[in-house]
Write a protein that holds these residues in place. Structure first.
Motif, mmCIF file in Angstrom:
data_model
loop_
_atom_site.group_PDB
_atom_site.id
_atom_site.type_symbol
_atom_site.label_atom_id
_atom_site.label_comp_id
_atom_site.label_asym_id
_atom_site.label_seq_id
_atom_site.Cartn_x
_atom_site.Cartn_y
_atom_site.Cartn_z
ATOM 1 N N GLY A 43 0.834 -1.199 0.000
ATOM 2 C CA GLY A 43 0.000 0.000 0.000
ATOM 3 C C GLY A 43 0.868 1.248 0.000
ATOM 4 N N SER A 44 0.226 2.379 -0.052
ATOM 5 C CA SER A 44 0.933 3.654 -0.090
ATOM 6 C C SER A 44 0.351 4.590 0.964
ATOM 7 N N PRO A 45 1.158 4.955 1.968
ATOM 8 C CA PRO A 45 0.640 5.858 2.999
ATOM 9 C C PRO A 45 0.138 7.191 2.433
ATOM 10 N N GLN A 46 0.714 7.650 1.325
ATOM 11 C CA GLN A 46 0.307 8.932 0.752
ATOM 12 C C GLN A 46 -1.145 8.909 0.291
ATOM 13 N N VAL A 47 -1.648 7.767 -0.129
ATOM 14 C CA VAL A 47 -3.028 7.725 -0.626
ATOM 15 C C VAL A 47 -4.028 8.033 0.484
ATOM 16 N N ALA A 48 -3.707 7.697 1.719
ATOM 17 C CA ALA A 48 -4.598 8.037 2.834
ATOM 18 C C ALA A 48 -4.718 9.548 2.959
ATOM 19 N N ARG A 49 -3.607 10.232 2.815
ATOM 20 C CA ARG A 49 -3.617 11.698 2.875
ATOM 21 C C ARG A 49 -4.451 12.290 1.737
ATOM 22 N N VAL A 50 -4.308 11.737 0.557
ATOM 23 C CA VAL A 50 -5.066 12.232 -0.595
ATOM 24 C C VAL A 50 -6.559 12.014 -0.384
ATOM 25 N N LEU A 51 -6.946 10.852 0.137
ATOM 26 C CA LEU A 51 -8.372 10.579 0.354
ATOM 27 C C LEU A 51 -8.971 11.480 1.435
ATOM 28 N N PHE A 52 -8.147 11.904 2.407
ATOM 29 C CA PHE A 52 -8.644 12.792 3.454
ATOM 30 C C PHE A 52 -8.639 14.255 3.032
#
Length: 101
Positions: free
Chosen positions: A39-48
């Motif tokens: 997974g990619s931790p950055q995608v959580a930031r983008v979704l938020f």
């Protein structure tokens, strides 16, 4: 077979659930280029928040966030607990540092 980035996840899905035994017998190797298997931790930031995904001169953070939330691939890239452990990667607080102590 060779795959890059999210294509690796799609290819692994096909290897496990789509391809026939006859097709699998023809596969000799897999070259995984930049695979996001954990997974990619950055995608959580983008979704938020939509932050840091696209230049703000092209599209706003809010528009980026709303667009990303409509993409199934974004959810495939959420960090895996099996890889990153059970650590907190995002904490939603009240905004008051004194309240978080």
């Amino acid at each position: 077979l060779a795959a890059h980035s999210l294509g690796n996840l799609q290819l692994v899905h096909c290897l496990n659930r789509v391809f026939s035994a006859e097709t699998l017998a023809k596969v000799k190797a897999l070259v995984a280029i930049a695979p996001p298997f954990g997974g990619s931790p950055q995608v959580a930031r983008v979704l938020f928040s939509g932050a840091e995904m696209v230049s703000r001169l092209i599209i706003s953070d809010l528009e980026t966030r709303d667009f990303a939330r409509q993409m199934p691939a974004a959810y495939m890239l959420l960090p895996s607990e099996r890889v990153f452990g059970n650590d907190t990667i995002l904490s939603l607080g009240t905004g008051d540092p004194a309240a978080q102590e």
